[in-house]
Scaffold this motif. Structure first.
Motif, PDB file in Angstrom:
ATOM      1  N   ALA A 186      30.864  13.980  40.563  1.00 23.62           N
ATOM      2  CA  ALA A 186      31.940  14.937  41.120  1.00 23.62           C
ATOM      3  C   ALA A 186      32.996  14.856  40.267  1.00 23.62           C
ATOM      4  O   ALA A 186      33.669  16.160  40.226  1.00 23.62           O
ATOM      5  N   SER A 228      32.856  15.784  37.111  1.00 24.17           N
ATOM      6  CA  SER A 228      32.475  16.473  35.821  1.00 24.17           C
ATOM      7  C   SER A 228      32.794  18.075  35.674  1.00 24.17           C
ATOM      8  O   SER A 228      32.924  18.528  34.545  1.00 24.17           O
ATOM      9  N   GLN A 229      33.064  18.659  36.842  1.00 20.26           N
ATOM     10  CA  GLN A 229      33.155  20.173  36.872  1.00 20.26           C
ATOM     11  C   GLN A 229      34.720  20.479  37.215  1.00 20.26           C
ATOM     12  O   GLN A 229      34.855  21.559  37.813  1.00 20.26           O
ATOM     13  N   ARG A 284      36.396  22.023  35.394  1.00 20.21           N
ATOM     14  CA  ARG A 284      37.117  23.314  34.844  1.00 20.21           C
ATOM     15  C   ARG A 284      36.776  24.327  35.823  1.00 20.21           C
ATOM     16  O   ARG A 284      37.517  25.570  35.620  1.00 20.21           O
ATOM     17  N   SER A 285      35.771  24.227  36.720  1.00 22.90           N
ATOM     18  CA  SER A 285      35.573  25.251  37.903  1.00 22.90           C
ATOM     19  C   SER A 285      35.830  24.969  38.997  1.00 22.90           C
ATOM     20  O   SER A 285      36.371  26.030  39.985  1.00 22.90           O
ATOM     21  N   SER A 286      35.743  23.627  39.506  1.00 18.40           N
ATOM     22  CA  SER A 286      35.505  23.121  40.826  1.00 18.40           C
ATOM     23  C   SER A 286      36.800  22.501  41.477  1.00 18.40           C
ATOM     24  O   SER A 286      37.276  21.679  40.776  1.00 18.40           O
ATOM     25  N   LEU A 324      37.174  20.645  44.060  1.00 15.97           N
ATOM     26  CA  LEU A 324      36.822  19.464  44.480  1.00 15.97           C
ATOM     27  C   LEU A 324      36.672  18.547  43.318  1.00 15.97           C
ATOM     28  O   LEU A 324      37.049  17.347  43.435  1.00 15.97           O
ATOM     29  N   SER A 325      36.069  19.115  42.238  1.00 15.27           N
ATOM     30  CA  SER A 325      36.015  18.138  41.077  1.00 15.27           C
ATOM     31  C   SER A 325      37.476  17.788  40.777  1.00 15.27           C
ATOM     32  O   SER A 325      37.933  16.633  40.484  1.00 15.27           O
TER      33      SER A 325
END
Ligand code: MGD
Ligand code: MGD
Ligand code: SF4
Ligand code: SF4
Ligand code: SF4
Ligand code: SF4
Ligand code: SF4
Ligand code: MO
Lengths: 312, 952, 242
Positions: free
Chosen positions: A71, A73-74, A76-78, A80-81
């Protein structure tokens, strides 16, 4: 939305933890806190303990907690991440801050800056948490301007209440903090009034007409299956209007009313201050949990339109 | 970054092996391609080459895997040990099961074959089961058609020598106006869906007449929410309008129908209403040019269509004249029928105008010459592009036969039977009366240990064909072909249990049933039916002594059997969809098909057909044993399919006949026939040359072909019967004429209903309900994603239809203060049920309805005891009486059509009241059924298709 | 990476014709059947023979009643993933398990990366995501990615299972990014529309609206009397052809 206890616990506990962490960092930076290591230890254990317990509990509702590392890793967009990344990063300065305080009884200079950084991390993390919800266009109760202030304020307030109790228990009571807390609680009150009135008056963005393209005179006939399904369980949660009204009142009372009154008494009757402040903390905790339960339970997902909910 | 980091196998191997066979998730009989992987069924899809479904598969067909692996599958023969209905059984070996069955059957056969009643459900081996029953010698055999849709079969056969069901199809390619009456799904459901879709895509108009606007009706261009049981009025009102306006195909009528036949007008005499015939028994017409009578259908006759004539002192009038007189009557005017039907008079007028316009101004012309029976060459095929289809909404009423006839009469008046754009025959139909059997089973035809001399079921043409003994008592246990139901061409399975229990007309020893859930959803008056099955006489013996039942699953009926013969699933056995039975032909040519085992059974089960062949051999049936008394078909049903000959050259399968497999229709048996079918994806289809595709009833090319293929006996034209002389003969008997007459108490009923021209009368329940105690109609519909009871064991389908609601219109809801999910009590003269309601718009305002056969008995089908099917699901069947109230003499007729004996399910009248449910339980509830040993443990988590370690 | 591709080479998707869908559930069950042994195998069912059977389905058939003049009409409404161009289910995913393919625009879940946080199902307005409680991961319509390119099956079968099986041909499959494809032309001709355009997901799948009802396309509303003065059946002889 289904009010999952793990998520309610996560957001309220970690919110309070981050709130406390931020208050610790900022007040310490301002030199307003005792430097006593036991005070520091207690404050940080409670704060990081709540944060960690919250984060752990948030993995309980995951289908695959063992993959939770993915979780991060993202970012850049998420959101939650981002929340995950921010929460982990915040442990860094918080740990250094704590190390200085507890082991070296050093709370100024670089150590104070670390405290401040932890506070910034806490705010960013809570901000990210709020943005997870705000970014969901599917849920009008979340996709609005009150949610981020709400999350931040709620974290701050629960942090302040905790801090107040902490100070009073350690006999380092500062009435001005209680006043700040009470004022913040009044902000909470205003904010929740505004939030709930928005919820009650908001015109839905999506309607069954837009969901189906079949015009205004459309209503559900039969659901796809006679039984239930994941979507209906997860998004179709409904709380009765009357029940919600009652809970809102309980939330006002437990989160704002009782703590404010208890802290007021504490200011004027300092002898019982510690006990009252602890009681205020407990009341606020239940209050914020109630508020959070409603935050989910009252939130309607647009998909419920397809299942016969005429009003999302 | 791109998505290439994700590993997606876009071309995994789907199957180790694929096999073709035929679906049996319903009776549409689509071709399927079964993908097998790791020894399991991986995927079932439609066979693109198959004439029926052309690649598509419905929801049920797509759920075949879950049927095949259902935990409700029976696993071993069972012998009852507890009381009937308790579900307590002992597993036994097949040898013992066959011994027991043989002993019971042999005893009755030796005593009196009629002591066996052998009835089957929607199986597709009627060609075998009927032969078996004939060999046994009992008159008591039929399949389920009597409670299903015999009204459509008979209404069609007596009018245009074919029928709706799957014996005809609208000319989907050319139709411009399609009228659908009372159809929710039907047997031909995939072709109907494809057909409607193609109509709509072409911009043709589709009108659905149905009290409920769901399924096909939902996509109709116009939905007419008719009041149940009143279609006859609506249709005859259209006839009224068309005749009033002269918008009928008068040349077509003169040539191809009995419209010009002269009918004797001599009230009170034995010839009244019969056709005037010449010395050769040919019907006569009045030749306008010669101004004299002439044989009908002469090549150059000019028949009069109206007028009154006198021939040798006998007053006569053409059929068409009588029709005009009858239908121009004001009682059939749109204004007169609007209230009763719930269809506005203006709509009826407009539809009549539409029909006339499309039929006569938008005719379809195909550039294809053809030759009629007189040798006249027609250089084109000219058609009236109006087509119709109808099923149980028409047939399941006590006026269904006459209403069905009315629809055919309307089609005939428009000139649209088997003309381009109209309703097309599917071979082997049309079949004229000379190609149809009459029923067998009179006392003189039933002898101990002796086969019956002919088929049980057939088409009665005159009272003398009835199956009665000397004093007029029915000779069949179900009273089919008696005065109660003279034209009961499919028998009356719905009467068997109650008659056997009442020992009326006589008692039986063995009730042998196959594939029909007669203690539940296929019974009328379910609660009493269960009582009859368990009722005992004075000595403590069951009133119905021995019950043998073959089922593949643990249905509600299994629990009432004394001996249970577990069948295979449809993927495990041979089956045959034969032209001798209910064929799968297309309008463009005959077709038949088979099933073959694509997987091996993993249980101790046996295909029922093999069981029958084995029992037949043990009982010494001459057709099933060799000269030295051995089983003639040791290879089982596959052996029988290839090698049995009904008549020389005619067998179960019409394709790949003859030694080399090159013959079709008729030809010597081909020992490799089954292999050839399997190579050909399990079906055979032979397209006609274009010249044979229309006007088949009078197209000499077709008639010659049909004779050659043994579809019909003589290559003679088949004319359409607007006026039914057969019915008139019964009416005359009812009036006291002729050698065989009904008893006095039954005369009025016969006289009234056997009108030679279609007419409308109120369904019996409406007549009984004079005081409007039961103001509402209650009907059921078939859900597209469920097949009667047997779909509920299906893990996937039962998620879609796990229980059912009672659907009510807004007006009814308002009048009774009902809203969605409220509980309501529904009562009829036969009982009371409790169910949850769902309010809707698209329903006739005097009608409530629900999905058929969703309600289940607790404990059945190996479902959880609290399965929703049993707790909140319900059946309407509890409300439907199997008998009508007593007549003045005390006699109770079956709740059926008085002509055909078709069960009148949809006559039901009810009253609704709001109620509360203390427990959220539908009513009635019955004792849960016990579970026999051997049923599989149902999975609590179903991970079908999960990749195994090895496969990964 | 759960950022969306800026563009995709194709926009594969479905076009669903509400005018001829009869709500038969064939597409839903066939989808289940294909996919339970496919990319997302299995589509688990929980207590399938119990009191409350539920399961994972990628396609469900809703139904609605719509006011239409004096009466109403019933509309069946199949719904599966719409493979949105601006798919929020992708961008919210914290793990990268949810993604949109650059080559054809198909939105997929990579089960091996999914933590089962369910957030994507919250983000999807259409209810197109199905959580498999047994496996603990999110699953969804794959647009039959394991069929449409699968050279182990005959070429004519390489369309989504739901499309191949629909008895009414109410479902069409193709490249909605290509204005000249059959599906794009159909959408143009029939004024295909997006579900909930205000959710800004830019769904690729399109719906074709039910056609306006024609009670009577043209012609007379009532037939004239054939023989007002000609007496009973006066018209018959006039019409008979010889
Ligand atoms: N999916 C599926 N397919 C099936 C079956 C199944 O169980 N499931 N069963 C098969 C069998 S055994 C049969 S017999 C066929 C029957 O096929 P259908 O004839 O389609 O059977 P029903 O569902 O009884 O449909 C009767 C329709 O008539 C309407 N109706 C009721 N009363 C009247 C009336 O008085 N007038 C008019 N105009 N309409 C009326 C009902 O609303 C309903 O829509 O279907 C076969 N196909
Ligand atoms: N209220 C109401 N009642 C109705 C109707 C209605 O419209 N409304 N419709 C009526 C009509 S038309 C019909 S046809 C009947 C249908 O009613 P039934 O003929 O009773 O239909 P099913 O419930 O499917 O039961 C068929 C039985 O066959 C069994 N079976 C399934 N597959 C196999 C197999 O391969 N081999 C064997 N040996 N057995 C198998 C099933 O387990 C089941 O017990 O219902 C009638 N009842
Ligand atoms: S209509 Fe459906 S269930 Fe019936 S045979 Fe065809 S595919 Fe099978
Ligand atoms: S298969 Fe076709 S007709 Fe049936 S529900 Fe799906 S889209 Fe509609
Ligand atoms: S329909 Fe839902 S799951 Fe599918 S792409 Fe759009 S947002 Fe994602
Ligand atoms: S459930 Fe899986 S696919 Fe969905 S957002 Fe979470 S990790 Fe991504
Ligand atoms: S495209 Fe494939 S996965 Fe998607 S709904 Fe259709 S059958 Fe199901
Ligand atoms: Mo039937």
């Amino acid at each position: 939305m289904h009010p999952a206890y793990s998520v309610i616990f996560f957001t309220t506990a970690s919110g309070a933890g981050y709130g406390l962490l931020a208050v610790l960092g900022v007040l310490n930076f301002a030199g307003l806190l005792p430097t006593d290591r036991w005070f520091g230890l207690t404050g940080l254990v409670i704060s990081l303990g709540l944060i960690t317990a919250g984060l752990l509990s948030s993995t309980f509702h995951l289908g695959h907690p063992e993959r939770a590392w993915r979780a991060f890793s993202q970012w850049r967009s998420s959101w939650l991440s981002r929340e995950g990344v921010a929460s982990v990063i915040t442990y860094g300065p918080a740990a250094i801050f704590g190390y200085g305080w507890v082991f070296l009884e050093q709370t100024s200079g670089l150590w104070a800056i670390m405290g401040l950084l932890a506070a910034v991390g806490a705010v960013i993390t809570v901000y990210c948490t709020s943005m997870i919800y705000v970014s969901l266009r599917t849920i009008a109760a979340w996709h609005n301007k009150w949610v981020t202030p709400g999350y931040l304020l709620m974290a701050l307030v629960t942090g302040l209440v905790l801090m107040d109790a902490l100070l009073r228990v350690f006999g380092a009571a500062t009435d001005w903090l209680s006043w700040v807390t009470i004022i913040s609680l009044i902000f909470v009150l205003i904010l929740k009034i505004r939030y709930w009135s928005l919820l009650d008056t908001q015109k839905p963005v999506s309607t069954l007409a837009t969901a189906t393209g079949l015009g205004e005179g459309v209503k559900m006939f039969d659901p796809p299956h006679t039984g239930t399904n994941y979507l209906r369980e997860e998004m179709g949660y409904k709380v009765a209007r009357r029940h919600a009204e009652k809970l809102r009142k309980i939330a006002y009372a437990l989160l704002v009313g009782i703590p404010s009154v208890l802290l007021l008494i504490a200011i004027f009757a300092p002898a019982t201050g510690a006990l009252l402040a602890v009681l205020a903390t407990l009341s606020a905790a239940i209050g914020v949990a109630t508020e959070r339960w409603l935050f989910f339970a009252e939130a309607k997902h647009v998909v419920s339109l397809y299942y016969g909910d005429t009003n999302t | 970054m791109t998505s290439t980091q994700h590993n997606v196998d876009t071309a995994p191997p789907v199957a180790d092996e694929t096999k073709y066979t035929t679906c049996y998730m319903c009776a549409c009989r689509c071709g399927i391609k079964v993908h097998l992987k790791d020894g399991k069924v991986r995927y079932i899809e439609g066979n693109k080459n198959h004439p029926v479904n052309k690649g598509v598969l419905c929801a049920k067909g797509s759920a075949g895997i879950m049927q095949h692996y259902s935990p409700a599958r029976l696993t071993k023969p069972l012998r009852r040990v507890g009381e009937r209905g308790s579900g307590e059984f002992r597993e036994i070996e097949w040898e013992d099961a066959l011994d027991i069955a043989t002993a019971w059957l042999a005893e009755s056969r030796a005593r009196s074959p009629r002591r066996l009643a052998f009835f089957t459900g929607r199986d597709q081996s009627q060609a075998l089961t009927s032969l078996w029953a004939q060999q046994y010698g009992t008159p008591n055999y039929a399949a389920h058609g009597g409670f299903c849709s015999v009204n459509m079969a008979a209404g069609g056969m007596y009018t245009f020598s074919s029928a709706f069901w799957e014996f005809t199809e609208p000319d989907w390619k050319h139709t411009k106006y399609f009228l659908l009456f009372g159809v929710a799904e039907d047997h031909d459901s995939n072709p109907i869906k494809a057909g409607i879709s193609s109509l709509k895509t072409r911009g043709a108009k589709f009108v659905s007449v149905n009290p409920v606007q769901t399924g096909y009706s939902a996509i109709a261009d116009e939905w007419l929410g008719i009041t149940p049981g009143t279609d006859g009025l609506f249709i005859l009102s259209l006839v009224h309008e068309l005749i009033r306006a002269g918008k009928v195909d008068i040349d077509y009528l003169a040539r191809y129908t009995n419209a010009p036949y002269l009918v004797i007008d001599a009230p009170g005499t034995e010839n009244d209403g019969l056709f005037l015939r010449d010395a050769k028994d040919q019907p006569l017409i009045w030749d306008r040019r010669k101004d004299s009578p002439a044989p009908a259908h002469g090549a150059d006759a000019a028949p009069a269509m109206k007028g009154e004539f006198e021939v040798d002192g006998v007053k006569v009038r053409p059929v068409f004249h009588l029709m005009a007189e009858k239908y121009l009557h004001d009682r059939y005017s749109p204004d007169a029928v609007a209230d009763k039907t719930g269809i506005k008079a203006a709509a009826i007028r407009r539809i009549a105008a539409d029909l006339a316009r499309v039929a006569f101004e938008e005719e379809v012309v195909i550039d294809q010459p053809w030759t009629d029976w007189t040798g006249r060459r027609h250089d084109k095929m000219i058609g009236r592009p109006v087509s119709m289809h109808a099923m149980r909404g028409i047939s399941a009423h006590s006026n269904g036969f006459q209403t069905c006839r009315a629809i055919h009469v309307l089609q005939i008046l428009l000139g649209s039977i088997d003309t381009p754009g109209g309703l097309r025959y599917k071979p082997p139909y049309p079949k004229g009366f000379d190609s149809l059997p009459r029923p067998t089973g009179r006392p003189a035809e039933v002898h101990r240990n002796t086969p019956l001399p002919g088929p049980h079921l057939g088409f009665v043409q005159e009272p003398a064909d009835l199956l009665l003994d000397e004093d007029g008592t029915p000779t069949r246990i179900d009273k089919a072909f008696s005065w109660d139901a003279p034209l009961a061409a499919h028998g009356m399975m719905h009467s068997v249990i109650s008659n056997a229990w009442a020992k009326d007309p006589y008692e039986i020893d063995v009730l042998f049933m196959y594939m029909s859930n007669m203690s539940w959803n296929s019974a009328m008056n379910t609660a009493d039916t269960m009582k009859m099955l368990t009722d005992k006489d004075g000595d403590g013996d069951y009133k119905i002594p021995n019950i043998i039942y073959s089922d593949a699953y643990y249905s509600e009926m299994v629990a009432y059997a004394d001996l249970v013969l577990p069948d295979t699933t449809y993927l495990e056995r041979y089956d045959c969809i034969s032209l001798l039975d209910r064929p799968i032909s297309e309008a463009d040519g005959p077709a038949d098909s088979i099933r073959h085992p694509v997987v091996k059974p993993d249980r101790d089960v046996m295909p029922f057909q093999d069981v029958l062949l084995e029992l037949g051999a043990r009982l010494g049936f001459s057709a099933l044993i060799t000269e030295d008394g051995k089983n003639r078909y040791p290879g089982g049903y596959a052996d029988y399919l290839a090698n049995h000959e009904r008549l020389p050259g005619i067998g179960m399968l019409a394709g790949f006949r003859g030694g080399n497999g090159k013959l079709s229709g008729t030809g010597a048996p081909n020992p490799n026939q089954i292999e050839r079918y399997i190579e050909n994806e399990c079906f055979w289809f032979e397209e006609f040359p274009d010249e044979l595709k229309y006007f088949k009833n009078v197209n000499q090319g077709y008639l010659d072909y049909a004779k050659e293929k043994a579809f019909i006996r003589e290559a003679k034209p088949i004319f359409l019967s607007l006026y039914s002389e057969q019915l008139q003969k019964f009416r005359l008997a009812g009036q006291g004429h002729g050698p065989v007459q009904p008893p006095h108490s039954k005369r009025d009923r016969i006289e009234k209903h056997f009108d030679p021209l279609p007419f409308w009368y109120p369904p019996f329940e409406d007549e009984i309900n004079v005081d409007r105690e039961y103001p509402l109609h209650a009907i059921t519909q078939r859900p597209a994603a469920m097949y009667h009871a047997w779909g509920s064991q299906n893990a996937w389908l039962r998620q879609i239809h796990g229980d059912n609601k009672l659907y009510i219109g807004r007006a009814v809801a308002k009048a009774h203060g009902l809203k969605d999910d409220d509980w309501a009590k529904l009562s009829s003269r036969n009982g009371q049920i409790k169910a949850q309601v769902k309010v809707m718009d698209g329903v006739n305002d005097k009608t409530v309805w629900t999905w058929n056969a969703i309600g289940k008995r607790r404990g059945a089908w190996n479902l959880d005891k609290d399965a929703k099917e049993a707790t909140t699901g319900f059946l309407l069947n509890h409300l439907i009486d199997d008998l009508l109230p007593a007549q003045s003499g005390g006699y109770r007729y079956s709740n059926s059509d008085p002509i055909t004996g078709q069960a009148a399910w949809y006559d039901l009248r009810v009253r609704i009241e709001k109620t509360t449910a203390d427990a959220e339980l539908s009513e009635p509830q019955f004792e849960p059924l016990g579970q026999p040993d051997g049923l599989a443990e149902p999975a609590s988590i179903l991970r079908y298709g999960k990749k195994t370690e090895a496969a990964e | 990476m759960t950022s969306l591709p800026a563009t995709t080479e194709k926009k594969l998707g479905l076009v669903i014709d509400l005018d001829i869908c009869v709500g038969c559930h064939a597409c839903a069950v066939n989808c289940k059947e294909w996919n339970t042994g496919g990319y997302h195998a299995p589509l688990t069912d929980t207590t399938p023979y119990g009191a409350q059977a539920t399961g994972v389905w990628f396609n469900r058939i809703h139904s609605f009643e719509v006011e239409d003049g004096e009466t109403s009409r019933t509309v069946y409404f199949p719904k599966s993933c719409l493979h949105c161009e601006d798919a929020p289910c992708v961008t919210v995913c914290p793990t990268g398990a949810s993604y949109k393919r650059g080559e054809d625009g198909i939105v997929l879940v990579d089960e091996s990366m999914c933590i089962g946080c369910k957030l994507c199902s919250w983000a999807c307005p259409y209810g197109a995501r199905e959580f498999d409680v047994d496996v603990g991961v999110m699953k969804k319509c794959t647009l039959c990615v394991d069929r449409i390119y699968n050279d182990n099956i005959p070429e004519r079968d390489r369309v989504p299972a739901c499309v191949a099986t629909c008895p009414a041909s109410a479902r069409h499959f193709g490249d909605l990014g290509d204005p000249n494809s059959d599906v794009s032309k159909l959408v143009a001709a029939r004024e295909g529309f997006d579900l909930m355009p205000e959710q800004d997901c830019k769904p690729v799948n399109k719906y074709l609206p039910p056609r306006a009802r024609s009670f009577s396309k043209e012609g007379q509303r009532t037939l004239d009397d054939a023989s007002p003065a000609g007496g009973f059946l006066g018209w018959v002889d006039r019409l008979l052809s010889d």
